[in-house]
Design a protein around this motif. Structure first.
Motif, PDB file in Angstrom:
ATOM      1  N   GLY A  14       0.808  -1.154   0.107  1.00 48.89           N
ATOM      2  CA  GLY A  14      -0.065  -0.056   0.098  1.00 48.89           C
ATOM      3  C   GLY A  14       0.828   1.260   0.005  1.00 48.89           C
ATOM      4  O   GLY A  14       0.269   2.386  -0.008  1.00 48.89           O
ATOM      5  N   SER A  15       2.009   1.364  -0.162  1.00 51.13           N
ATOM      6  CA  SER A  15       2.882   2.585  -0.207  1.00 51.13           C
ATOM      7  C   SER A  15       4.616   2.160  -0.412  1.00 51.13           C
ATOM      8  O   SER A  15       4.768   0.988  -0.613  1.00 51.13           O
ATOM      9  CB  SER A  15       3.138   2.750   1.523  1.00 51.13           C
ATOM     10  N   GLY A  18       6.658  -0.954  -2.020  1.00 50.84           N
ATOM     11  CA  GLY A  18       5.589  -2.205  -2.528  1.00 50.84           C
ATOM     12  C   GLY A  18       4.611  -1.455  -3.338  1.00 50.84           C
ATOM     13  O   GLY A  18       4.191  -2.260  -4.254  1.00 50.84           O
ATOM     14  N   SER A 137      15.022  -7.223   1.906  1.00 48.49           N
ATOM     15  CA  SER A 137      15.893  -6.770   3.112  1.00 48.49           C
ATOM     16  C   SER A 137      16.386  -5.231   2.899  1.00 48.49           C
ATOM     17  O   SER A 137      15.532  -4.555   2.913  1.00 48.49           O
ATOM     18  CB  SER A 137      17.179  -7.737   2.783  1.00 48.49           C
TER      19      SER A 137
END
Ligand code: NAD
Length: 246
Positions: A14-15, A18, A137
């Motif tokens: 959502g942000s 991502g 990571s």
């Protein structure tokens, strides 16, 4: 269109990174499951990406992740790839003074959250004949960073987990890799690094002369998920503009 007909999940979709990954995968034909603790954010990204659907999912909740992936299977019937990206940053405080609650929270989301996601995803990928996983990571998975003990410990551990899963599930046609980005401007980093002068200074530390963009990280992630990377597994892939080269 490397992902036509493929169903791929993205936690923390959502942000920030991502969101860029969701849009890149959807742009290449994937049906993307945008999984985020913030359902409204996931719904916004899914609607902008087009070929995507939003799911509320909290990576700290082991049973909840199994349930959320159950909804993905109910909707789409299969899972072909997974990006375990959800994560938080945190304050810059030296180790002896590092707050215990931030330590616990960071490990719960950035490390145990990846473990919970893997436990839910691996049987589904195996059931479909295999697939590819990318764990998010950081350069902090390969080097130290003063003031961020919990973040650095979690990101190093994610690489170990990645290698272990690659060894365990290679025979089931599942590849597992980690991506290690340098500093990228997202809500996570901008929460702590607010002064634009810091970003100018960070840009200058890169051989490329600039920090990475979310799209740079999405491009590496898409490569690792694709069949172009069929011989790539169990390794950590820097998107760091050369900042760790010296
Ligand atoms: P971000 O804050 O923009 O996005 C993180 C997303 O994760 C948000 O949508 C948030 O709602 C979601 N999230 C948080 N807790 C969650 C939970 N418990 N369950 C499900 N979703 C949850 O951050 P970002 O910068 O895009 O970071 C994404 C990943 O990339 C993190 O793992 C981060 O450590 C890593 N990373 C970021 C940078 C950077 O410079 N931005 C560099 C290296 C690695």
């Amino acid at each position: 269109m490397r992902f036509s007909g493929k169903v791929i999940s993205v936690t923390g979709g959502g942000s920030g990174l991502g969101e860029a990954i969701v849009k890149r995968l959807a742009g290449e034909g994937a049906l993307v499951a945008v999984m985020d603790i913030d359902l409204a954010a996931a719904e916004r990204v899914a609607s902008e990406a087009g070929s995507a659907r939003a799911y509320r999912a909290d990576v700290t909740d082991a049973a909840g992740m199994v349930e959320a992936f159950g909804r993905v299977i109910a909707d789409h019937g299969r899972l072909d790839g997974a990006v375990n990206n959800a994560g938080i940053g945190g304050p810059f405080i030296p180790t002896a003074d590092y707050p215990l609650d931030w330590w616990d929270r960071t490990l719960a989301i950035n490390l145990t959250g990846v473990f919970h996601s893997l436990r839910a995803e691996l049987p589904l990928l195996a059931a479909g004949g295999g697939g590819a996983i990318v764990n998010m990571s950081s350069i902090c998975g390969l080097i130290g960073q003063a003031g961020t003990a919990a973040y650095v410990a979690a990101k190093h551990a994610v690489i170990g987990l990645t290698k272990t899963v690659a060894l365990e599930y290679g025979a089931q046609n599942i590849r597992c890799n980690a991506v290690c980005p340098t500093y990228v401007q997202t809500p996570l980093t901008l929460a702590e690094l607010k002064d634009p002068a810091i970003w100018t200074e960070l840009d200058a530390r890169h051989a490329t002369g600039h920090c990475a963009s979310p799209e740079d990280v999405a491009a590496m992630t898409a490569f690792l998920l694709s069949s172009d990377a069929r011989s790539v597994t169990g390794s950590a892939h820097l998107v760091d503009g050369g900042i760790t080269a010296s």
